[in-house]
Scaffold this motif. Structure first.
Motif, PDB file in Angstrom:
ATOM      1  N   GLY A 236       0.805  -1.210   0.000  1.00  0.00           N
ATOM      2  CA  GLY A 236       0.000   0.000   0.000  1.00  0.00           C
ATOM      3  C   GLY A 236       0.838   1.259   0.000  1.00  0.00           C
ATOM      4  N   LEU A 237       2.042   1.175  -0.573  1.00  0.00           N
ATOM      5  CA  LEU A 237       2.968   2.299  -0.580  1.00  0.00           C
ATOM      6  C   LEU A 237       3.331   2.677  -2.018  1.00  0.00           C
ATOM      7  N   LYS A 238       3.874   3.852  -2.174  1.00  0.00           N
ATOM      8  CA  LYS A 238       4.376   4.310  -3.463  1.00  0.00           C
ATOM      9  C   LYS A 238       5.805   4.793  -3.282  1.00  0.00           C
ATOM     10  N   LEU A 239       6.718   4.262  -4.109  1.00  0.00           N
ATOM     11  CA  LEU A 239       8.136   4.607  -4.008  1.00  0.00           C
ATOM     12  C   LEU A 239       8.536   5.468  -5.198  1.00  0.00           C
ATOM     13  N   SER A 240       9.129   6.625  -4.920  1.00  0.00           N
ATOM     14  CA  SER A 240       9.634   7.512  -5.976  1.00  0.00           C
ATOM     15  C   SER A 240      10.960   8.087  -5.527  1.00  0.00           C
ATOM     16  N   GLU A 241      11.523   8.967  -6.356  1.00  0.00           N
ATOM     17  CA  GLU A 241      12.789   9.587  -5.986  1.00  0.00           C
ATOM     18  C   GLU A 241      12.649  10.543  -4.808  1.00  0.00           C
ATOM     19  N   TYR A 242      11.413  10.869  -4.417  1.00  0.00           N
ATOM     20  CA  TYR A 242      11.208  11.799  -3.314  1.00  0.00           C
ATOM     21  C   TYR A 242      10.884  11.105  -1.994  1.00  0.00           C
ATOM     22  N   GLY A 243      10.585   9.838  -2.049  1.00  0.00           N
ATOM     23  CA  GLY A 243      10.325   9.147  -0.800  1.00  0.00           C
ATOM     24  C   GLY A 243       9.419   7.942  -0.985  1.00  0.00           C
ATOM     25  N   LEU A 244       9.180   7.282   0.135  1.00  0.00           N
ATOM     26  CA  LEU A 244       8.244   6.164   0.207  1.00  0.00           C
ATOM     27  C   LEU A 244       7.004   6.692   0.915  1.00  0.00           C
ATOM     28  N   PHE A 245       5.862   6.651   0.207  1.00  0.00           N
ATOM     29  CA  PHE A 245       4.661   7.312   0.702  1.00  0.00           C
ATOM     30  C   PHE A 245       3.525   6.317   0.899  1.00  0.00           C
TER      31      PHE A 245
END
Length: 575
Positions: free
Chosen positions: A276-285
């Motif tokens: 249930g998370l989203k990982l990008s260059e700005y963080g794990l949300f």
């Protein structure tokens, strides 16, 4: 001749290119690219696998497995041949030109029958594109500029040149006011043997000072792209450098994201989605709330995903995720673990520095032991004689322990002749502490003869290390044709170490060969093959390659204490 894995990797990459050039589905292109990488990096010989076995390789589905089986059975793949028939191989050269994509390349071929970079340059110079829609004066100018840059760059960048450039840029940008963190990322951080471009990351509150500083560097030839958080430049040597400035709070997530590889990142993003998370260059949300749950360090990001920190050199989607989930990541060998160099040269043969200078430099690196291994007489241009090597031995014995207590081993680099024999008779070889044996000629023997040659050298009780085993020179000379599985098995059986030659134009064995040899239980020696004091610093590239091959200190004989190393050198199984 390439082993089946490499042949199939090249075939699938070619097919992906052909699909792109002929306007095929981008998803299909990516699927074949991923399958090519997976097969090229697979440690087992794929010619021994059936379709079901091939489908066990990541990213290899039923359709691709069937094509691989067809190739292994017939030497061709019908759909690849059909695509080839539609467009000359030279068209693929056009896609490599900056600003010219597959659609424009296809237009040039279909409308003007242009199928090479040289033909395109000549057509522009002759004003043959003036009536072709989408190829106005500015576009043609950009294409010519791209051709010049392509020729100047000459393809991918060797690891050491990319490292030198990156470290210089990092040093400069680290001095800019407001810099909190600065490092290189991408394939360079993963220590790949060649680099497409250089990724530089900065953590800072403001991006503009770093964008301006990069553009102002003496090494920068032109700015090729710019935005609020990213700037791309071309250096005076034709290398593309991409700078990204991240908020300090996002440093860990950005470093993980831009280090890659793409395949590794896909696996980590998949794990995030399942949680249930989203990982990008700005963080794990958190997807529902949008709240950041990890971002400041790579360790935080991996931990939140339920993983230990994974060393960059392993991040190629070659099993590291599964190993991490099982708690079985290897404790990789590091430069600090290397106790001594077992393959070096002096000016007695083709080295640049005298014995005393090389020994002093080695001692300054903190080595516990160091081997001098000048060339033997059958490499005729070196003019070695019995008298010369024995005189050197006396000097080595006199220097033993005189430099910070470092112990010296007197060795030699032998030449493996076409029959697998080496220089000097057994009684003379018995006087050396260490013998490295290498191929220096007759690279064109057939597979059976080359395999027999190498195995026979392994079976020689006086040969301890096979130097630069495949003889490849990156971008210049392919590896010799041998049954490497048989050679690796022979090394394990006879207690003969395989060298990982740290010279950046060799890196031989390569990471994929290391992975294969490791499965047989072979041992390794990470050596510099230093011909000068400066070459001793190349150890970092050999260690990086060893890490990419998943090696630990127990796999590398020159991480062992001298007493254990001497037992290994007896080749009697007493280690």
């Amino acid at each position: 001749m390439a082993r089946p894995n490499e042949e199939v990797e090249a075939l699938l990459r070619e097919y992906a290119d052909l699909i792109a050039i002929t306007g095929g589905d981008a998803f299909k292109v990516r699927a074949y690219e991923k399958a090519a990488r997976a097969i090229g990096g697979h440690p087992e010989d794929i010619s021994r696998l059936d379709a079901d076995g091939l489908r066990d390789i990541p990213n290899v589905g039923r359709s691709i497995a069937e094509k691989v089986v067809e190739y292994l059975r017939t030497g061709t793949v019908s759909v690849v041949e059909e695509r080839r028939s539609r467009i000359p191989a030279g068209v693929r050269e056009l896609v490599a030109i900056p600003t010219l994509g597959p659609k424009k390349a296809l237009r040039l071929y279909e409308d003007l029958h242009i199928s090479s970079v040289d033909e395109l340059a000549a057509a522009i110079e002759a004003d043959a594109l003036h009536d072709l829609k989408g190829f106005g004066e500015k576009t043609q100018e950009n294409i010519l500029h791209g051709i010049a840059l392509l020729r100047q760059a000459g393809g991918r960048i060797p690891l050491h040149l990319a490292m030198d450039a990156a470290e210089d840029i990092v040093a400069e940008l680290s001095e800019v006011k407001g810099c909190r963190r600065c490092t290189y990322a991408g394939s360079l951080r993963r220590m790949k043997e060649t680099i497409g471009d250089i990724d530089i990351l900065v953590a800072a509150a403001r991006s503009a000072p770093f964008m301006d500083a990069l553009a102002a560097l003496p090494s920068t030839a032109e700015v090729i792209a710019h935005g609020a958080k990213k700037r791309s430049v071309r250096t005076t040597k034709g290398v593309q450098v991409d700078l990204r400035v991240l908020p300090p709070v996002s440093w860990g997530a950005g470093l993980q994201y831009f280090t890659g590889s793409k395949a590794h990142n896909i696996r980590t993003r998949t794990i995030a989605v399942r949680q249930g998370l989203k990982l990008s260059e700005y963080g794990l949300f958190d997807v529902d709330s949008g709240t950041s749950v990890a971002s400041r360090s790579e360790e935080d990001v991996y931990a939140r995903l339920g993983l230990p920190w994974i060393p960059p050199t392993l991040r190629e989607d070659r099993g590291e995720i599964d190993a991490a989930l099982r708690g079985e990541l290897p404790e990789l060998v590091t430069e600090r673990d290397i106790r001594g160099d077992l393959h070096t040269h002096t000016d007695l043969t083709d080295g640049l520095a005298p014995l005393e200078t090389m020994v002093t430099a080695a001692a300054e690196r903190g080595y516990a032991y160091y081997a001098v291994t000048d060339h033997a007489p059958n490499l005729y241009m070196q003019r070695m004689t019995d008298e010369k090597i024995l005189a050197q031995r006396e000097r080595v014995r006199a220097l033993d322990g005189a430099h910070r207590g470092m112990r010296l081993l007197h060795g030699t680099e032998l030449n493996i002749d076409p029959e697998g024999e080496v220089d000097w008779p057994d009684e003379f070889l018995a006087g050396f502490d260490l013998c490295v044996a290498s191929l220096h000629s007759h690279f064109d023997l057939d597979r059976k003869a080359m395999t027999r040659r190498l195995v026979r050298a392994c079976e020689n009780p006086h040969v301890h290390v096979i130097g630069h085993p495949t003889t490849r020179l990156i971008g210049k000379r392919p590896e010799v044709d041998a049954d490497w599985d048989e050679v690796f098995a022979a090394c394990a059986r006879t207690g003969t170490a395989l060298e990982i030659n740290s010279q950046p134009d060799r890196l031989d064995l390569c990471d994929e060969d290391i992975l294969r040899a490791r499965q047989y239980g072979a041992k390794f020696a990470v050596n510099t093959d230093a011909h000068s004091v400066l070459h001793l610093a190349c150890l970092r590239f050999g260690v990086g390659t060893a890490q990419r091959g998943w090696l630990t200190p127990k796999d590398v004989v020159n991480t062992w204490p001298l007493s254990r190393l001497r037992r290994f050198l007896r080749k009697d199984g007493s280690v």
